[in-house]
Design an enzyme around this catalytic site. Structure first.
Site: not given
Ligand code: EPZ
Length: 405
Positions: A11-12, A105, A296, A388
């Site tokens: 998915k990711n 979310c 995850d 999802r």
């Molecule tokens: C990706 O989400 C994945 N989703 C998530 O998988 C996964 O848990 C996550 O990466 C971490 O590996 C997809 O790829 C679609 P991040 P993403 O930006 O990109 C903070 C699943 O179940 N942050 O690495 O949103 C954020 O709040 C999903 O498949 C900021 O503060 O993750 C979080 O605490 C869930 N500011 C942390 O960084 C920003 O601008 C990690 O977020 C961006 C992120």
């Protein structure tokens, strides 16, 4: 569990590849693309942008030659966050984008400040309207960007935007997740000049234009990890095929610590796990960016540790609200206590069937794994969350020797 399974596409990895298709006009083909609702929602967004899409089983054909709309208020964007990755690709080629403001979310606030700050350094200007986020860029230019946190989504957005920006972009502190390398591989097939993916410094030389490409989505390392942890909970032996073992990071070592025998065949992209003993506790483990333990899989590990011989401590360091299955596992007899980002799992539980509720994707999958190991019947509501990201969890488990009703 006992059996062999070819693991679904990631998915990711698939979601950002779909977003990247807006960087060039043409007809794209994606193979091994998972049939999950998040992909359906992303296809709705691409259709809103003017693309034609057709799915033939696990093969997806997307024609972006008519993609000329950059204001996406379609239903897809509001339903999930992956619409955020359209920022980089739409600014890259169309120089404008409007998406419904990506809300948080259930697992956390999910801010996008790192995305906006980095794209701003490349020349994009953003406007926050009441329900939408608009971005505009005369022409993106390369920049030397340092990320405060190795955000997966921010790295993906910058990577996509940089492929068509003028000059060189350097991303320091980039995410190293396998999905980044998969996206870069897809972009390189489209004609992008990218170096360093998989490390924390990625360099991109912008080009005039890109072209459509055909690509194979890698298998989903989180789906694979979910079933591997499920096998630890039920006992037995499973073999997962078409899984690049390098994508599993620290997981094989953690499976061994839990008491499983792990057989890795790197050349054949195969991992097998055999569990014939009581699960061992893990004194302390924190979730962290790749290659450390992925957030995850934290819920599935919690479920496994609830049956371990002795207490374990789990710390969730990526998201602020990712212990939602604690009350559900307690209903099944687990003894778990949480405080802030720390969960204490007492272990020694004999899980029993119960009525439980999935509240988000990975927690829902973890509850299904717990139900496999519980005595008696478990009824799980909220399966729409699981769909999802898991294409056919019932079909997968049947191939692993377990029949769900
Ligand atoms: C990706 O989400 C994945 N989703 C998530 O998988 C996964 O848990 C996550 O990466 C971490 O590996 C997809 O790829 C679609 P991040 P993403 O930006 O990109 C903070 C699943 O179940 N942050 O690495 O949103 C954020 O709040 C999903 O498949 C900021 O503060 O993750 C979080 O605490 C869930 N500011 C942390 O960084 C920003 O601008 C990690 O977020 C961006 C992120």
């Amino acid at each position: 569990m006992c059996g062999e399974l070819l693991v679904q596409g990631s998915k990711n990895a698939a979601l950002p590849m779909l977003a990247a298709m807006l960087l060039a006009e043409g007809v794209y083909i994606l193979h091994h693309c998972p049939q999950i609702t998040d992909v359906d929602h992303m296809l709705e967004l691409l259709t809103d942008a003017g693309c034609l899409t057709r799915r033939e089983g696990h093969m997806l054909i997307v024609d972006t030659r008519g993609a000329d709309r950059c204001s996406l208020k379609g239903s897809g964007a509001g339903k999930m966050r992956a619409g955020v990755t359209l920022l980089g690709s739409m600014l890259g080629r169309m120089h404008a984008v409007e998406i419904p403001y990506p809300g948080g979310c259930t697992i956390g606030k999910r801010p996008i400040d790192l995305h906006l700050k980095a794209l701003g350094q490349m020349g994009a200007v953003f406007e926050h309207r009441e329900h939408t986020l608009s971005g505009y860029a005369e022409k993106l230019h390369g920049a030397d960007i340092s990320l405060d946190f190795p955000s997966v989504g921010a790295t993906e957005n910058i990577l996509m935007a940089a492929t068509l920006a003028e000059g060189r972009t350097v991303i320091r502190g980039a995410a190293r997740e396998p999905e980044i390398a998969a996206l870069a591989g897809f972009l390189q097939k489209m004609g992008a000049h990218i170096e360093g993916t998989g490390t924390s410094v990625i360099r991109v030389e912008g080009v005039e234009r890109l072209h459509a490409a055909e690509y194979i989505v890698p298998s989903d390392r989180i789906v694979a990890g979910t079933y591997l942890l499920g096998a630890v909970m039920t006992g037995g032996e499973i073999r997962l095929l078409h899984v690049p073992t390098a994508h599993l990071g620290i997981l094989p070592r953690i499976l061994t610590e839990l008491g499983a025998e792990v057989f890795l065949k790197e050349e054949q992209d195969e991992i097998a796990v055999k569990m014939e003993r009581r699960t061992r506790a893990i004194p302390y483990l924190a979730t962290a960016p790749f290659p450390d333990f992925p957030t995850d899989l934290q819920s599935a590990l919690m479920a496994a540790l609830s049956m371990a011989a002795g207490p374990s401590f789990l710390e969730e360091k990526i998201f602020e609200a990712r212990f939602q299955i604690v009350p559900e596992l307690r209903r099944m007899g687990a003894r778990i206590y949480e405080e802030d980002s720390l969960a204490v799992i007492e272990g020694e539980a004999r899980l029993r069937g119960a009525q439980v509720e999935a509240r988000e994707l990975r927690g829902g999958a973890a509850l299904i794994m717990a139900a496999l190991a519980a005595e008696g019947k478990t009824v799980i509501s909220g399966m729409e969350f699981v769909k999802r990201g898991y294409e056919d969890i019932q079909g997968d488990l049947k191939k692993l020797g377990i029949v769900l009703h």
